[in-house]
Design an enzyme around this catalytic site. Sequence first.
Site, PDB file in Angstrom:
ATOM      1  N   LYS A  75     -19.264 -67.770 -72.317  1.00 16.14           N
ATOM      2  CA  LYS A  75     -19.689 -69.172 -72.415  1.00 16.14           C
ATOM      3  C   LYS A  75     -21.213 -69.204 -72.395  1.00 16.14           C
ATOM      4  O   LYS A  75     -21.846 -68.471 -71.625  1.00 16.14           O
ATOM      5  CB  LYS A  75     -19.109 -69.961 -71.246  1.00 16.14           C
ATOM      6  N   SER A 150     -14.965 -78.098 -70.419  1.00 16.88           N
ATOM      7  CA  SER A 150     -16.114 -77.843 -71.243  1.00 16.88           C
ATOM      8  C   SER A 150     -16.178 -76.459 -71.871  1.00 16.88           C
ATOM      9  O   SER A 150     -16.961 -76.246 -72.809  1.00 16.88           O
ATOM     10  CB  SER A 150     -17.382 -78.049 -70.402  1.00 16.88           C
ATOM     11  N   SER A 174     -12.934 -77.013 -66.154  1.00 11.36           N
ATOM     12  CA  SER A 174     -13.434 -76.564 -67.459  1.00 11.36           C
ATOM     13  C   SER A 174     -12.939 -75.211 -67.956  1.00 11.36           C
ATOM     14  O   SER A 174     -13.207 -74.864 -69.101  1.00 11.36           O
ATOM     15  CB  SER A 174     -14.959 -76.541 -67.446  1.00 11.36           C
TER      16      SER A 174
END
Length: 480
Positions: A75, A150, A174
């Site tokens: 990420k 997210s 997330s």
Amino acid sequence: MTSVVEMAAAVRRGELSAVAIIEQHLSRIDQDEADIHAFNLVMADHARARAAEVDGMVARGEDPGALAGVPVALKDLICTRGTPTTCSSRILEGWVPPYDATVVSRLTEAGAVFVGKTNMDEFAMGSSTENSAFGPTRNPRDLSRVPGGSSGGSAAAVAAGFAAIALGSDTGGSIRQPAALCGVVGVKPTYGMVSRYGLVAFASSLDQIGPFATSVADAALALDTISGHDEADSTSLPTDSARARENLGRGVEGLRVGVIAELAGAEGIAPDVAARIREAAEALAASGAKVEETSVPAVRYGLSAYYMIAPAEASSNLARYDGVRYGLRKPGADITEMYMATRSAGFGPEVKRRIMLGTYVLSAGYYDAYYGKSQKVRTLIIRDFEEAYRSFDVLLSPTAPTTAFELGTKTSDPLTMYLSDICTIPSNLAGHPAISVPFGTGDDGLPVGAQVLAPAAGEPVMFQVAEVLEAAAAAKGGGR
Ligand code: GLN
């Protein structure tokens, strides 16, 4: 699909080359990435060179480690030395981290090969990856749908076969929510189990790094590799590792499973999702667990408390992006104007909303009513979980209230978007681990995730139960 466990074992024995593995993943990326947009950056050259290095070690008789040759996506809020880390925000434009996050060093020591940095909601604020400054990611199962967020890019990368493992961060859901929406496994470890050195902070009392994988065993191997004490992170626990693989293969005979009444059949949980969770509970009972419905009353207030606490911490953490120290700078007549111009241009609307919310709940006169009250709710949630874990080894709930929704359907209404995390937030507030396992599909044919929650440091029993759910889903034909 070969499992990561088998893949790494074959590379270590010299039976499979890391270069061949990476070429296969890069060609999937070539084929589908234009439609999905899982990455902010594909590190093809780096990945090829690194894979050749891993093969070289094997050829010399050296052991590259437990994740030898395994393609991993990160990420884009996990710092990589010399490679941009953007948090999908304009404000970090041009910033290149001078050091690696501890999770990056640990994966490197274990022989992993990084394929790229994945797209996300800006600064991890969102549930659909539509808040990225670089455009949304699409769900590989259905391109008209969001991948969740997210960490939507990481979930999509694993679901699309771009990487075998991905790392995400989970502050309110997330990792688990996008895992559920993309039909992969996603884990939020116990608070402090994985070092956050080199993770760009959103809400420091809630943030945790964790893995995505296509199976429970692969996620366990990834977590065991990245977890354990790190003296560079003062919130890190004094444990060696999460011991996620310790109880695998033991089944659930005699374990006590509580189905959280407030989340399993609650208002707002879609009927098809609720039905899958009932079937998951039945599957555990059929495997010998003692399954009962239970109540964790204060989880009902989790969402409200989270949307005070997380923005409060974010408003403080994001104060550092001032045009002086990192990335973007927009000129102004004096320093105050420069700050204002930089922050106005650099942050997207959701990040601005969170900073304003957080500043408001911390302001004199409102602090006790909002921030203080939320901390009390947090304590109540911790107590209610404590009470539940006196009678149960693990708890069960849906991961997300619905299957993946269509792009654009929730962007104009932040509150509806926030509701996506109603089932995942309580574990963050309590600091407990939780895992999402694919369990069948909804009426639209898209994946549903079942969430297994455990008390702090309960990763061994959590993975033990998750593995049984995974097998039951496969037997039903609905899972992977
Ligand atoms: N969707 C939640 C939020 O927007 C959770 C985000 C996260 O876990 N990083 O805050």
